[in-house]
Design a protein around this motif. Sequence first.
Motif: not given
Length: 305
Positions: A99-104, A108-114, A168-169
């Motif tokens: 969950f630590h890595f998922m939260n990071k 990191k990607y939250q601004n990618n609206k797609n 990440d893929t």
Amino acid sequence: MFENKTTLIIPTKDRSYKVISLLKKLHKNKITFKEIIVIDSSGSKHKSRIKCYLKDKKVKLFNTKPSTTFQRNIGIKNTKNSKYILFFDDDIKIGNKTFHFMNKAIKKYQNNKNICSYGFNLKSNKSNFKNEKLKNNFLFKLTGIYTDKPGKVLKSGWHSKISNLKKDTIVEWIYSGATIFIYNKIKNKKFENLNKGFNYLEDLYFSYSLTKKKMKHIVIAGASVYNPNFIERNDFGFGYIEIVNRHKFVSKFKLNKFLFYLSAILKSNYLILSLLNFKVRWIKRFIGNYIAILQCCFKDLKSIF
């Protein structure tokens, strides 16, 4: 942490020890969700054990008929005011840093609206897929049976597996048994009830329909989970359903029917290689495949003429 904005949904059936073990691991790692929903379709013994464990917990428990599709839809319907929905299969095992890595990654990607989903990286035993190298040849790639790119959906309707990723893929479909979806992206969607119980490929249908709407799924390499319960399905029923449901998928998304039939025949014949490993039971799956291919072919010809 994203968990305090997340509804965790766990469908389960007759595996009370596994779902309880998963909940204990989450508690031990101090992972606190906005809400947890367990949808149970177990028999009386397991149902009683789960109910007893949850009696002092802030967990919503629903009892339903056995169908992972139906159970997940119940979870979506009963989610309230969460930003994310996390589907976990009851037998998923998490690591201490998962969950630590998922939260990071979400930060990191939250601004990618797609992006509509964040998948956990399923670590699988490579020995379970020891015949994968046999598929990695020119003929199989040409006919659309196989690609070594993870998470691809081919024109034939077949899709490639997603596991043991090194980075990440972005993928075209995603496994719903260990994935976070952005709630607003799926709140009006349902998993399709393909066969009134046994819904092979429901993850593919659900996630690929989002891909077709220009949304993206991303699997986070560092957020590893494990599913040790590899089940080798080789009965007649599975052989039949895996072709019928694939045909439905190809029809729904208007993929290439010629490549579907060519791939289906080659993949079915590929099962004969199992005889070299004395897996005689795979003959039942082979027969199921061919009966389904003939029925699908008849259905397509009937629609033409």
